[in-house]
Design a protein around this motif. Sequence first.
Motif, PDB file in Angstrom:
ATOM      1  N   THR A  23      13.631 -21.159  35.437  1.00 29.95           N
ATOM      2  CA  THR A  23      14.329 -22.410  35.793  1.00 29.95           C
ATOM      3  C   THR A  23      13.703 -23.657  36.051  1.00 29.95           C
ATOM      4  N   ASP A  24      12.610 -23.463  36.093  1.00 28.72           N
ATOM      5  CA  ASP A  24      11.614 -24.946  36.553  1.00 28.72           C
ATOM      6  C   ASP A  24      10.958 -25.270  35.232  1.00 28.72           C
ATOM      7  N   PRO A  25      11.791 -26.330  34.613  1.00 25.46           N
ATOM      8  CA  PRO A  25      11.288 -26.862  33.445  1.00 25.46           C
ATOM      9  C   PRO A  25       9.671 -27.278  33.371  1.00 25.46           C
ATOM     10  N   LYS A  26       9.276 -27.509  34.404  1.00 30.02           N
ATOM     11  CA  LYS A  26       7.887 -28.138  34.640  1.00 30.02           C
ATOM     12  C   LYS A  26       6.890 -27.100  34.603  1.00 30.02           C
ATOM     13  N   VAL A  27       7.596 -25.721  35.078  1.00 29.75           N
ATOM     14  CA  VAL A  27       6.454 -24.562  34.785  1.00 29.75           C
ATOM     15  C   VAL A  27       6.820 -24.032  33.275  1.00 29.75           C
ATOM     16  N   CYS A  28       8.050 -23.954  32.852  1.00 26.50           N
ATOM     17  CA  CYS A  28       8.236 -23.283  31.396  1.00 26.50           C
ATOM     18  C   CYS A  28       7.645 -24.079  30.295  1.00 26.50           C
ATOM     19  N   THR A  29       7.868 -25.358  30.561  1.00 25.93           N
ATOM     20  CA  THR A  29       7.498 -26.322  29.285  1.00 25.93           C
ATOM     21  C   THR A  29       6.405 -26.705  29.130  1.00 25.93           C
ATOM     22  N   GLN A  30       6.064 -27.270  27.814  1.00 26.01           N
ATOM     23  CA  GLN A  30       4.741 -27.684  27.719  1.00 26.01           C
ATOM     24  C   GLN A  30       5.242 -28.867  26.826  1.00 26.01           C
ATOM     25  N   THR A  31       4.854 -30.130  26.984  1.00 20.72           N
ATOM     26  CA  THR A  31       4.854 -31.321  26.140  1.00 20.72           C
ATOM     27  C   THR A  31       3.838 -31.186  24.562  1.00 20.72           C
ATOM     28  N   LEU A  32       4.932 -31.397  23.824  1.00 17.08           N
ATOM     29  CA  LEU A  32       4.072 -31.409  22.499  1.00 17.08           C
ATOM     30  C   LEU A  32       3.310 -32.661  22.387  1.00 17.08           C
ATOM     31  N   ALA A  33       2.173 -32.407  21.784  1.00 15.10           N
ATOM     32  CA  ALA A  33       1.163 -33.644  21.776  1.00 15.10           C
ATOM     33  C   ALA A  33       1.736 -34.345  20.411  1.00 15.10           C
ATOM     34  N   ASP A  34       1.906 -35.680  20.411  1.00 14.75           N
ATOM     35  CA  ASP A  34       2.141 -36.400  19.126  1.00 14.75           C
ATOM     36  C   ASP A  34       1.061 -37.516  19.019  1.00 14.75           C
ATOM     37  N   ASN A  35      -0.098 -37.409  19.477  1.00 17.48           N
ATOM     38  CA  ASN A  35      -0.936 -38.482  19.277  1.00 17.48           C
ATOM     39  C   ASN A  35      -1.702 -37.871  17.740  1.00 17.48           C
ATOM     40  N   ASN A  36      -2.309 -38.926  17.322  1.00 16.10           N
ATOM     41  CA  ASN A  36      -3.377 -39.077  16.103  1.00 16.10           C
ATOM     42  C   ASN A  36      -2.616 -38.107  14.719  1.00 16.10           C
ATOM     43  N   ILE A  37      -1.250 -38.794  14.683  1.00 16.11           N
ATOM     44  CA  ILE A  37      -0.573 -38.339  13.524  1.00 16.11           C
ATOM     45  C   ILE A  37      -0.817 -39.285  12.218  1.00 16.11           C
ATOM     46  N   THR A  38      -0.918 -39.027  11.389  1.00 16.23           N
ATOM     47  CA  THR A  38      -1.195 -39.857  10.249  1.00 16.23           C
ATOM     48  C   THR A  38       0.098 -40.269   9.634  1.00 16.23           C
ATOM     49  N   HIS A  39      -0.027 -41.284   8.820  1.00 14.65           N
ATOM     50  CA  HIS A  39       1.395 -41.755   8.052  1.00 14.65           C
ATOM     51  C   HIS A  39       1.726 -40.685   7.107  1.00 14.65           C
ATOM     52  N   SER A  40       0.849 -40.130   6.383  1.00 15.99           N
ATOM     53  CA  SER A  40       0.895 -39.134   5.534  1.00 15.99           C
ATOM     54  C   SER A  40       1.909 -37.831   6.231  1.00 15.99           C
ATOM     55  N   GLU A  41       1.440 -37.413   7.398  1.00 14.25           N
ATOM     56  CA  GLU A  41       2.117 -36.206   8.112  1.00 14.25           C
ATOM     57  C   GLU A  41       3.360 -36.797   8.542  1.00 14.25           C
TER      58      GLU A  41
END
Length: 173
Positions: free
Chosen positions: A109-127
């Motif tokens: 029930t605690d989202p800080k414990v249960c979830t992880q933030t998906l990284a979105d850095n270093n994304i190329t234009h093609s991706e």
Amino acid sequence: MSTGRIEYASLNGTYIFKIIGEVRAQACISLDNLLNKIDQSSQVIGAIVDLTETTFIDSTVLGMLAKLGLKLKQNHNIQAVILSTNPDITTLAHSMGLAQVFVILNYCTDPKVCTQTLADNNITHSEMLNTVLDAHRTLMQLNENNQNMFEPLVKQLQKEQQETLFQPDNQKV
């Protein structure tokens, strides 16, 4: 005497049971009657048992849950889900063998414990282009309205994708 309660809801053939507080055998007569009605239904597609607010359940309640899981598996080819946050309740459910007929999820029930933030850095234009294109193609598959709405965008993205195939992809978004 139970100091808790069992709540339920159904939506389009999916049944949700929420066991709240300390629930004992007295609460099981109505549950048993409901389970028998569910078992007779041909419209059942799933069931979720929410134990996130359960503080105690006795063996009769566990037996009713086992009955639900068995009937769904045997008669409807459905494996129901149990959500639990209390390690004692989760251990009890496992020790009684409910994992044989339920998928038991240690729901948090605690989202800080249960979830992880998906990284979105270093994304190329093609991706990014490929992801956007794939998402819109998928939406187009859902219905004709989406097909008509997103077809021009998808054609434009496909054109852009073809153009970027011949360029070095070192642009970061």
